[in-house]
Motif scaffolding. Structure first.
Motif, PDB file in Angstrom:
ATOM      1  N   GLY A   1      10.421  38.814  11.453  1.00  0.00           N
ATOM      2  CA  GLY A   1       9.797  38.464  12.722  1.00  0.00           C
ATOM      3  C   GLY A   1       9.650  36.976  12.964  1.00  0.00           C
ATOM      4  O   GLY A   1       8.839  36.578  13.810  1.00  0.00           O
ATOM      5  N   VAL A   2      10.394  36.157  12.246  1.00  0.00           N
ATOM      6  CA  VAL A   2      10.314  34.695  12.393  1.00  0.00           C
ATOM      7  C   VAL A   2      11.590  34.197  13.055  1.00  0.00           C
ATOM      8  O   VAL A   2      12.693  34.512  12.607  1.00  0.00           O
ATOM      9  N   ARG A   3      11.440  33.433  14.100  1.00  0.00           N
ATOM     10  CA  ARG A   3      12.576  32.856  14.816  1.00  0.00           C
ATOM     11  C   ARG A   3      12.546  31.343  14.618  1.00  0.00           C
ATOM     12  O   ARG A   3      11.546  30.695  14.930  1.00  0.00           O
ATOM     13  N   ILE A   4      13.639  30.790  14.110  1.00  0.00           N
ATOM     14  CA  ILE A   4      13.682  29.356  13.793  1.00  0.00           C
ATOM     15  C   ILE A   4      14.456  28.593  14.858  1.00  0.00           C
ATOM     16  O   ILE A   4      13.932  27.679  15.487  1.00  0.00           O
ATOM     17  N   ALA A   5      15.716  28.961  15.053  1.00  0.00           N
ATOM     18  CA  ALA A   5      16.538  28.267  16.043  1.00  0.00           C
ATOM     19  C   ALA A   5      16.052  28.575  17.457  1.00  0.00           C
ATOM     20  O   ALA A   5      15.470  29.630  17.718  1.00  0.00           O
ATOM     21  N   PHE A   6      16.269  27.623  18.359  1.00  0.00           N
ATOM     22  CA  PHE A   6      15.909  27.737  19.776  1.00  0.00           C
ATOM     23  C   PHE A   6      14.401  27.829  19.981  1.00  0.00           C
ATOM     24  O   PHE A   6      13.928  28.433  20.940  1.00  0.00           O
ATOM     25  N   THR A   7      13.667  27.232  19.059  1.00  0.00           N
ATOM     26  CA  THR A   7      12.212  27.143  19.144  1.00  0.00           C
ATOM     27  C   THR A   7      11.795  25.749  18.669  1.00  0.00           C
ATOM     28  O   THR A   7      12.613  25.001  18.114  1.00  0.00           O
TER      29      THR A   7
ATOM     30  N   ILE B   1      19.744  18.837  19.981  1.00  0.00           N
ATOM     31  CA  ILE B   1      20.070  19.493  21.242  1.00  0.00           C
ATOM     32  C   ILE B   1      20.666  20.881  21.036  1.00  0.00           C
ATOM     33  O   ILE B   1      20.480  21.787  21.862  1.00  0.00           O
ATOM     34  N   PHE B   2      21.368  21.092  19.923  1.00  0.00           N
ATOM     35  CA  PHE B   2      21.999  22.398  19.684  1.00  0.00           C
ATOM     36  C   PHE B   2      20.997  23.425  19.181  1.00  0.00           C
ATOM     37  O   PHE B   2      20.963  24.558  19.654  1.00  0.00           O
ATOM     38  N   ILE B   3      20.178  23.030  18.223  1.00  0.00           N
ATOM     39  CA  ILE B   3      19.260  23.994  17.623  1.00  0.00           C
ATOM     40  C   ILE B   3      18.009  24.199  18.468  1.00  0.00           C
ATOM     41  O   ILE B   3      17.289  25.187  18.297  1.00  0.00           O
ATOM     42  N   ALA B   4      17.731  23.283  19.417  1.00  0.00           N
ATOM     43  CA  ALA B   4      16.528  23.409  20.232  1.00  0.00           C
ATOM     44  C   ALA B   4      16.638  24.540  21.239  1.00  0.00           C
ATOM     45  O   ALA B   4      15.651  25.203  21.557  1.00  0.00           O
ATOM     46  N   GLY B   5      17.827  24.769  21.779  1.00  0.00           N
ATOM     47  CA  GLY B   5      17.982  25.790  22.798  1.00  0.00           C
ATOM     48  C   GLY B   5      17.640  25.300  24.185  1.00  0.00           C
ATOM     49  O   GLY B   5      17.994  25.947  25.178  1.00  0.00           O
TER      50      GLY B   5
ATOM     51  N   PRO C   1      19.636  33.324  14.878  1.00  0.00           N
ATOM     52  CA  PRO C   1      19.265  34.698  14.513  1.00  0.00           C
ATOM     53  C   PRO C   1      20.349  35.454  13.760  1.00  0.00           C
ATOM     54  O   PRO C   1      20.035  36.360  12.989  1.00  0.00           O
ATOM     55  N   LYS C   2      21.618  35.087  13.918  1.00  0.00           N
ATOM     56  CA  LYS C   2      22.698  35.740  13.197  1.00  0.00           C
ATOM     57  C   LYS C   2      23.236  34.877  12.058  1.00  0.00           C
ATOM     58  O   LYS C   2      24.252  35.220  11.443  1.00  0.00           O
ATOM     59  N   GLY C   3      22.571  33.765  11.764  1.00  0.00           N
ATOM     60  CA  GLY C   3      23.003  32.893  10.686  1.00  0.00           C
ATOM     61  C   GLY C   3      22.519  33.374   9.334  1.00  0.00           C
ATOM     62  O   GLY C   3      21.798  34.378   9.215  1.00  0.00           O
ATOM     63  N   TRP C   4      22.900  32.646   8.273  1.00  0.00           N
ATOM     64  CA  TRP C   4      22.556  33.060   6.922  1.00  0.00           C
ATOM     65  C   TRP C   4      21.039  33.130   6.737  1.00  0.00           C
ATOM     66  O   TRP C   4      20.503  34.153   6.314  1.00  0.00           O
ATOM     67  N   VAL C   5      20.366  32.040   7.041  1.00  0.00           N
ATOM     68  CA  VAL C   5      18.911  31.997   6.852  1.00  0.00           C
ATOM     69  C   VAL C   5      18.195  32.608   8.045  1.00  0.00           C
ATOM     70  O   VAL C   5      17.186  33.296   7.882  1.00  0.00           O
ATOM     71  N   GLY C   6      18.715  32.382   9.245  1.00  0.00           N
ATOM     72  CA  GLY C   6      18.059  32.896  10.434  1.00  0.00           C
ATOM     73  C   GLY C   6      17.985  34.408  10.483  1.00  0.00           C
ATOM     74  O   GLY C   6      17.000  34.979  10.968  1.00  0.00           O
TER      75      GLY C   6
ATOM     76  N   ALA D   1      25.780  22.600  12.488  1.00  0.00           N
ATOM     77  CA  ALA D   1      25.602  23.203  11.166  1.00  0.00           C
ATOM     78  C   ALA D   1      24.226  23.851  11.038  1.00  0.00           C
ATOM     79  O   ALA D   1      24.107  24.984  10.539  1.00  0.00           O
ATOM     80  N   LEU D   2      23.196  23.159  11.482  1.00  0.00           N
ATOM     81  CA  LEU D   2      21.846  23.722  11.403  1.00  0.00           C
ATOM     82  C   LEU D   2      21.712  24.957  12.285  1.00  0.00           C
ATOM     83  O   LEU D   2      21.071  25.945  11.896  1.00  0.00           O
ATOM     84  N   THR D   3      22.330  24.928  13.460  1.00  0.00           N
ATOM     85  CA  THR D   3      22.267  26.087  14.344  1.00  0.00           C
ATOM     86  C   THR D   3      22.989  27.288  13.742  1.00  0.00           C
ATOM     87  O   THR D   3      22.507  28.432  13.826  1.00  0.00           O
ATOM     88  N   ALA D   4      24.143  27.036  13.123  1.00  0.00           N
ATOM     89  CA  ALA D   4      24.892  28.135  12.515  1.00  0.00           C
ATOM     90  C   ALA D   4      24.124  28.785  11.375  1.00  0.00           C
ATOM     91  O   ALA D   4      24.238  30.003  11.150  1.00  0.00           O
ATOM     92  N   ILE D   5      23.326  28.008  10.664  1.00  0.00           N
ATOM     93  CA  ILE D   5      22.586  28.544   9.522  1.00  0.00           C
ATOM     94  C   ILE D   5      21.299  29.231   9.960  1.00  0.00           C
ATOM     95  O   ILE D   5      20.948  30.302   9.463  1.00  0.00           O
ATOM     96  N   TYR D   6      20.588  28.617  10.912  1.00  0.00           N
ATOM     97  CA  TYR D   6      19.251  29.107  11.253  1.00  0.00           C
ATOM     98  C   TYR D   6      19.213  29.918  12.548  1.00  0.00           C
ATOM     99  O   TYR D   6      18.123  30.317  12.972  1.00  0.00           O
TER     100      TYR D   6
END
Length: 279
Positions: free
Chosen positions: A134-140, A217-221, A122-127, A115-120
């Motif tokens: 220029g802010v990258r949240i997921a996989f960081t 593990i999913f949102i970390a990348g 780069p193609k998610g709602w908040v991401g 759920a967090l990955t889907a939202i944050y």
């Protein structure tokens, strides 16, 4: 000459209950943890040192413990504010908000991570909105921190909430009648009473975060040297059949966690004694 009266106890048999407690604790905690150190010792000091000082493992230690401490600190601040709102104010939907706090407890960690990955992402709602700036949240590491905040917040709220509910508002009214400002009332009356519970919530939030795997593990990348957490390094060693390497990392993680929790519990005991002397 009076004979000393025996103290009535609901559960008789101190030696029996103590023996059962020690047996149960040893079976579930001490023996498995001892096995980690015993297995680590079989590989020798050189293998242990090369494993725990490798650049990827050190980077995972910095990320896991650093993000866990920051997440626990953030949860302590905002968890206290959220608890204050739930306890001291009445507003529409209050019970719904109170129930939603327990959602990270009941939600499977894998579901939370997806759920967090889907939202944050780069193609998610908040991401997607963050990516435009220029802010990258997921996989960081920011995504790791976000996941740890999500799973650790209920520990602070549920620890502080009963203490705040039992705190008498008459103390605040008395402080106000004596001329104390709001900040002084919070600093010298409310906060010292909440500090032991807040430290307990901080410790529980940190302990949960430092060993969290499923939701991170999913949102970390899982980018080497960037967003790899220590539990992932242990899993990687196990998949490579390097059991001694896995237990070496686990042993270091266990010792560091114990030291940090010991310090936090020491601060909690100190704050409790301090409150007892001032009352």
């Amino acid at each position: 000459m009076t004979t000393p009266q025996k103290t009535f106890r609901v559960l008789p048999g101190f030696k029996l209950t103590l023996g059962y407690t020690l047996f149960y604790l040893s079976l579930l905690v001490l023996i498995p943890l001892s096995a980690v150190f015993i297995k680590t010792a079989t590989g020798g000091w050189e293998h242990f040192w090369l494993t725990v000082t490798s650049p990827r493992v050190l980077a995972s230690f910095r990320l896991s413990f650093g993000a866990s401490l920051i997440a626990a600190a953030i949860n302590s601040v905002f968890g206290l504010l959220l608890t204050w709102s739930l306890v001291r104010y009445r507003f529409p939907g209050r019970k719904i908000v109170d129930a939603l706090i327990d959602l990270p407890f009941a939600l499977p960690t894998a579901v939370a991570g997806i759920a967090l990955t889907a939202i944050y992402a780069p193609k998610g709602w908040v991401g997607s909105i963050a990516a435009e700036h220029g802010v990258r949240i997921a996989f960081t590491p920011w995504g790791v921190l976000l996941a740890l905040i999500f799973i650790g917040l209920p520990f602070v709220v549920r620890t502080v909430q009963p203490v705040l509910e039992d705190l008498e508002t008459e103390l605040e009214e008395a402080a106000a009648s004596l001329g104390a400002q709001r900040w002084d009332t919070f600093r010298f009356v409310i906060f010292p009473a909440l500090l032991p519970a807040l430290l307990t919530g901080f410790a529980l939030s940190f302990a949960r975060a430092v060993g969290e795997y499923g939701s991170v593990i999913f949102i970390a990348g899982n980018i080497p040297m960037v967003s790899e957490i220590t539990p992932l390094m242990i899993i990687t060693k196990l998949e490579q059949y390097d059991y001694t390497g896995a237990t070496s990392i686990a042993a270091v993680m266990l010792v560091l966690s114990f030291v940090l929790l010991f310090i936090i519990n020491g601060l909690q005991a100190w704050s409790t004694r301090r409150i007892g002397r001032t009352v």
